[in-house]
Design an enzyme around this catalytic site. Structure first.
Site, PDB file in Angstrom:
ATOM      1  N   THR A  26       3.287 -41.941  27.156  1.00 46.66           N
ATOM      2  CA  THR A  26       2.730 -43.108  26.475  1.00 46.66           C
ATOM      3  C   THR A  26       3.640 -44.336  26.536  1.00 46.66           C
ATOM      4  O   THR A  26       3.151 -45.445  26.792  1.00 46.66           O
ATOM      5  CB  THR A  26       2.374 -42.747  25.024  1.00 46.66           C
ATOM      6  OG1 THR A  26       1.291 -41.805  25.040  1.00 46.66           O
ATOM      7  CG2 THR A  26       1.958 -43.968  24.229  1.00 46.66           C
ATOM      8  N   ASN A  39      14.629 -32.739  20.077  1.00 49.13           N
ATOM      9  CA  ASN A  39      13.912 -33.997  19.864  1.00 49.13           C
ATOM     10  C   ASN A  39      12.768 -33.796  18.883  1.00 49.13           C
ATOM     11  O   ASN A  39      12.649 -32.749  18.240  1.00 49.13           O
ATOM     12  CB  ASN A  39      13.403 -34.542  21.201  1.00 49.13           C
ATOM     13  CG  ASN A  39      12.312 -33.671  21.786  1.00 49.13           C
ATOM     14  OD1 ASN A  39      12.408 -32.443  21.757  1.00 49.13           O
ATOM     15  ND2 ASN A  39      11.265 -34.276  22.323  1.00 49.13           N
ATOM     16  N   CYS A  88       9.655 -33.216  19.385  1.00 48.23           N
ATOM     17  CA  CYS A  88       8.639 -32.221  19.743  1.00 48.23           C
ATOM     18  C   CYS A  88       9.230 -30.900  20.221  1.00 48.23           C
ATOM     19  O   CYS A  88       8.513 -30.088  20.805  1.00 48.23           O
ATOM     20  CB  CYS A  88       7.698 -32.789  20.806  1.00 48.23           C
ATOM     21  SG  CYS A  88       6.864 -34.300  20.295  1.00 48.23           S
ATOM     22  N   THR A  89      10.503 -30.691  20.037  1.00 45.83           N
ATOM     23  CA  THR A  89      11.205 -29.412  20.262  1.00 45.83           C
ATOM     24  C   THR A  89      11.253 -28.963  21.715  1.00 45.83           C
ATOM     25  O   THR A  89      11.478 -27.779  21.966  1.00 45.83           O
ATOM     26  CB  THR A  89      10.601 -28.270  19.409  1.00 45.83           C
ATOM     27  OG1 THR A  89       9.330 -27.867  19.920  1.00 45.83           O
ATOM     28  CG2 THR A  89      10.477 -28.666  17.948  1.00 45.83           C
ATOM     29  N   GLU A  90      11.098 -29.878  22.678  1.00 41.48           N
ATOM     30  CA  GLU A  90      11.158 -29.441  24.074  1.00 41.48           C
ATOM     31  C   GLU A  90      12.365 -29.988  24.824  1.00 41.48           C
ATOM     32  O   GLU A  90      12.553 -29.644  25.993  1.00 41.48           O
ATOM     33  CB  GLU A  90       9.865 -29.826  24.820  1.00 41.48           C
ATOM     34  CG  GLU A  90       9.825 -31.218  25.414  1.00 41.48           C
ATOM     35  CD  GLU A  90       9.455 -32.304  24.428  1.00 41.48           C
ATOM     36  OE1 GLU A  90       9.204 -33.447  24.849  1.00 41.48           O
ATOM     37  OE2 GLU A  90       9.405 -31.999  23.223  1.00 41.48           O
ATOM     38  N   PRO A 134       4.397 -31.358  24.620  1.00 47.80           N
ATOM     39  CA  PRO A 134       2.976 -31.476  24.286  1.00 47.80           C
ATOM     40  C   PRO A 134       2.427 -32.752  24.915  1.00 47.80           C
ATOM     41  O   PRO A 134       3.157 -33.725  25.082  1.00 47.80           O
ATOM     42  CB  PRO A 134       2.983 -31.570  22.752  1.00 47.80           C
ATOM     43  CG  PRO A 134       4.319 -32.133  22.416  1.00 47.80           C
ATOM     44  CD  PRO A 134       5.273 -31.643  23.477  1.00 47.80           C
ATOM     45  N   THR A 135       1.169 -32.737  25.283  1.00 47.91           N
ATOM     46  CA  THR A 135       0.582 -33.916  25.941  1.00 47.91           C
ATOM     47  C   THR A 135      -0.725 -34.302  25.258  1.00 47.91           C
ATOM     48  O   THR A 135      -1.696 -34.655  25.921  1.00 47.91           O
ATOM     49  CB  THR A 135       0.336 -33.640  27.439  1.00 47.91           C
ATOM     50  OG1 THR A 135      -0.604 -32.559  27.570  1.00 47.91           O
ATOM     51  CG2 THR A 135       1.622 -33.279  28.157  1.00 47.91           C
ATOM     52  N   ALA A 136      -0.741 -34.232  23.938  1.00 42.64           N
ATOM     53  CA  ALA A 136      -1.995 -34.405  23.202  1.00 42.64           C
ATOM     54  C   ALA A 136      -2.660 -35.739  23.481  1.00 42.64           C
ATOM     55  O   ALA A 136      -3.884 -35.818  23.571  1.00 42.64           O
ATOM     56  CB  ALA A 136      -1.736 -34.247  21.706  1.00 42.64           C
ATOM     57  N   SER A 152      -1.912 -38.119  26.214  1.00 37.29           N
ATOM     58  CA  SER A 152      -2.197 -38.408  27.621  1.00 37.29           C
ATOM     59  C   SER A 152      -3.224 -37.448  28.205  1.00 37.29           C
ATOM     60  O   SER A 152      -3.933 -37.798  29.152  1.00 37.29           O
ATOM     61  CB  SER A 152      -0.910 -38.373  28.446  1.00 37.29           C
ATOM     62  OG  SER A 152      -0.308 -37.098  28.422  1.00 37.29           O
TER      63      SER A 152
END
Length: 811
Positions: free
Chosen positions: A231, A450, A452-454, A636-638, A640
């Protein structure tokens, strides 16, 4: 994924005077007559399917009323009239998407006007203007793919229109083609003066492309939705802002509450204003104020700042505070959100929390042992992991330094109660993160991830962690062939094209990273030092479905392993190739494990490999180095994924239909793969409608609608949703791909309430224990819960919304 039927490529011939030899289309603007013809074509297609567009209440358009505004208004009325019916008609879903794209085109301007109005940086604008004729060629190529893009789906079209296309003056919009052009031009600008980047973009290494070739390569990969930027890049690429980094990891080492407040003012607020997602560690120093609520008050101040910032921001930011479970305030933190917060003075509903879990806690939990909490006198525990942590923790216990002791199960169940009620805390395993890092972290353990934990990234006094992300749309690499009548088409995954795109994506994000503005000095230092990038995926579940198998199949296990091995191998080869072509490795490479021939996958000796090339890669890395310290992150790509209309990241689909109520009625997103399968299996319209109505009555669960009536190999059996999937199997997939994910993966758990409305804590605890035993770095991102009485996903308050800041910050 779908064939185009009707949308005419945008090209309008209203020209103004221009210099001889210049591309006339550069000055072209859309005309009402052109769009009206497109609209009539689509209305005829709708009427042929039984949808009377004249019943939408829109006034007829004629020569005197043919304006852009009138066309847009008519389209809006037609969409609102028929959008609820898309649940029974896939073609309607696509036709309405095409209408949205025409509505977008009623608001666009010429290329020349766009350059003047969009707020492009001087450098990006000049890059485009120097290539006017070539840009016109690119737009012609875009016209070839736009019909397909415009039919991806109604949700995709509306997401472009409402969020991602730049807003110009007087209600005008940048066009979809200009949107992709802006991103591609900025990335190509980052390659233009870097021969190593340019040469590394091709895997075969035999070509040295010029800037225009790379420009075209980026542009077409974006238009075909093979590469999907995060984004921040989609919103700010090519503009004066140039805020491209998605993730920031900050380590606040305050000795007093006022030190934390100073850090908030000097670092956290500037990062929030740059629209990045933040992962934050707050030290438990021995000199924290004697008042035991000192940290909670600091968190409350931070929470209020987040709320104030997001209230005035077009793009909300999010922040996650990481805490170790021995922290003295852990039980308070687990009760400071949502329905669990009993005291408004410590309520922190705008802040996310995560537990940075040492192995010892999981061992104590399994052994039904006790757990000791400490104050700042044990602050040094945060620097330790593994055996060193366990020895020091137990020594402090023997010295009676602890301030409270609980049964470990009480702490675990408090964690789970908070997770299922409020959405947090997330859970990451400290030892797995540090053990598998490319530096030896003994005595200086990493303390947070971060938002989002990735992302796995070190921080220190001089630098904060910064990561730049992008994702690959796996569904775009599935080639589908025609099947026998009455059977759905079966796809084949094109690994060669996928690996080509992996190389392009690696150069793409490096180019953008080289141009990015960063909000604070420590972020600039961290970015320049390690050049951490995270290339992930979206549409994993969708790609499985398009190939004819479900997530629980043997084929999915094989695809999972082969896919992520290909991703890791190719991205690391490309990063190494950049150094081979003359760029310096990341700072500290010679002290890293890489310099000795180590690869991340070495932590999993039992892994299975599908590809050759690893041995040569080891030798090349030792010889030339790596340009980037890390390369693969499964985010996660919620947000995009709504543009591509594929499943989010590595996650299974929540449901076979997504629905929300708005002021204009019900908005619906379909599982296109399911709808296509039903159309193939049931070509008779009446029979197909009966099947769809049956699914609708059973909340779009194929299992609920058909149960044992379907043979085990029936094509519809593969459409299980996230809440119907075997959760242990999903964790097994995460474990199988873990060797090839050198950052981490946002592992979400999906649980269903019991008939009495309760969520069994033992069930969630079992899944967390399974993730721990598999050696995953992320044990739980979200714990998403489905009510026993409803198919709607809920997460305590409203943290599962698709405009959740955790979703927008990364992808």
């Amino acid at each position: 994924m779908s064939s185009a039927t009707s949308l005419v490529p945008p090209a309008a011939p209203d020209m103004r005077e221009h210099e001889l030899g210049e591309c006339a289309a550069f000055y072209a603007a859309e005309t009402p007559q052109r769009l009206f013809e497109n609209l009539l074509h689509l209305e005829n297609a709708l009427k042929a399917r039984g949808y009377d567009t004249d019943s939408a209440g829109a006034p007829a358009l004629g020569p005197t009323t043919l304006t852009m505004e009138a066309i847009a208004d008519r389209i809006t009325l037609i969409i609102n009239r028929f959008k609820a019916a898309v649940r029974l008609d896939l073609e309607l879903y696509r036709l309405l998407a095409e209408l949205v794209h025409i509505r977008i085109r009623t608001k666009t301007v010429s290329m020349q006007a766009w350059i003047e109005l969009r707020g492009l940086s001087r450098e990006c604008a000049e890059f485009i203007l120097e290539r006017k004729n070539f840009v016109c060629e690119l737009m012609e190529r875009f016209g070839e793919v736009y019909p397909t893009l415009s039919r991806v789906g109604l949700q995709s079209a509306r997401k472009f229109e409402s969020m991602y296309l730049g807003k110009l003056k007087n209600g005008r919009l940048e066009s979809v083609g200009q949107f992709f052009l802006r991103i591609a031009a900025e990335a190509a600008r980052g390659v233009a003066n870097n021969d190593a980047f340019a040469a590394a973009v091709f895997r075969d290494g035999t070509r040295a492309p010029d800037a225009n070739t790379v420009f075209c390569l980026f542009f077409m990969a974006l238009c075909r939705q093979e590469i999907v930027p995060p984004t921040p890049v989609m919103l700010f690429a090519g503009t004066e802002s140039r805020s491209y980094a998605s993730c920031f990891l900050l380590d606040v080492r305050g000795r007093h509450t006022r030190d934390v407040l100073t850090s908030i003012a000097e670092e956290i607020i500037p990062v929030m204003h740059s629209h990045g997602g933040i992962g934050l560690y707050m030290d438990c120093d021995s000199n924290w104020d004697d008042n035991s609520s000192g940290m909670m008050l600091a968190l409350k101040a931070l929470d209020s700042i987040i709320a104030a910032s997001n209230a005035v921001s077009a793009r909300p930011s999010g922040l996650c505070v990481y805490v170790e479970p021995w922290h003295r305030d852990i039980m308070k933190i687990l009760r400071c959100r949502g329905v669990l917060a009993g005291n408004e003075e410590t309520r922190c509903d705008n802040t996310f929390f995560a537990l940075w879990m040492p192995d010892l806690f999981m061992k104590r939990f399994e052994a039904n042992g006790t757990w000791t909490l400490f104050d700042g006198r044990a602050a040094h525990l945060s620097d330790l992991y593994g055996e060193e942590f366990e020895k020091e923790y137990e020594l402090l216990e023997r010295k009676n330094v602890g301030i409270a002791t609980y049964p470990a199960r009480d702490v675990m169940f408090a964690l789970i109660k908070s997770a299922v009620s409020t959405g947090t805390p997330f859970v990451m395993f400290k030892h797995a993160v540090n053990r598998n890092y490319f530096f030896d972290m003994a005595g200086r353990a990493m303390k947070c991830s971060n938002l989002c934990t990735e992302i796995v990234h070190m921080t220190d006094d001089e630098s904060v962690g910064v990561c730049n992300l992008t994702s690959l749309n796996l569904a775009a690499f599935v080639t589908r062939r025609n099947a026998l009548p009455g059977t759905p088409p079966i796809g084949t995954f094109d690994y060669s094209s996928f690996r080509d795109a992996c190389a392009v994506a690696t150069v793409f994000i490096n180019a953008l990273m080289s141009l990015s503005n960063l909000p604070i000095k420590r972020a600039t230092t961290g970015n320049e030092r390690l050049r951490s990038i995270g290339i992930g995926v979206q549409g994993f579940h969708t790609a499985c479905l398009l190939q004819g198998f479900g997530l629980d199949s043997v084929e999915a296990c094989r695809f999972n392993g082969k896919l992520f091995e290909a991703l890791a191998l190719t991205t690391f080869q490309t990063s190494c190739r950049i150094c081979e072509l003359g760029m310096n490795p990341f700072r500290g490479f010679s002290e890293s494990k890489y310099a000795k021939g180590w690869l991340h996958m070495d932590g999993w000796p039992a892994r299975h490999l599908y590809f050759d090339g690893w041995d040569r890669l080891r030798e090349n890395i030792k010889a030339y180095g790596l340009y980037n310290c890390q390369l693969v992150a499964l985010m996660p790509t919620a947000s995009s994924s709504q543009l591509t209309e594929v499943s989010e990241g590595i996650h299974p689909v929540f449901g076979n239909i997504f629905s929300k109520i708005t002021t204009t009625g019900e908005d619906i997103q379909l599982n296109v793969a399911l709808m296509e399968t039903i159309e193939c299996l049931y070509p008779n319209k009446a029979e197909r409608r009966d099947i769809l109505e049956r699914l609708h009555k059973n909340k779009w669960s194929t299992r609920g609608a058909f149960g044992a009536a379907l043979p085990s190999q029936h094509p519809l059996t593969k459409f299980d949703t996230a809440f119907e999937a075997d959760q242990e199997h999903l964790l097994r997939l995460s474990a199988d791909r873990a060797p090839f994910v050198d950052h981490s993966q946002s592992t979400t758990l999906y649980v269903v309430e019991e008939d009495d409305g309760a969520v069994r804590a033992s069930r969630v605890a079992h899944l967390l224990t399974t993730a721990f035993k598999y050696g995953l770095k992320t044990g739980m991102y979200y714990c998403k819960v489905r009510k026993a009485t409803d198919n709607g996903v809920f997460l305590g308050t409203d943290t599962c919304r698709r405009d959740d800041p955790t979703c927008l910050a990364c992808q």
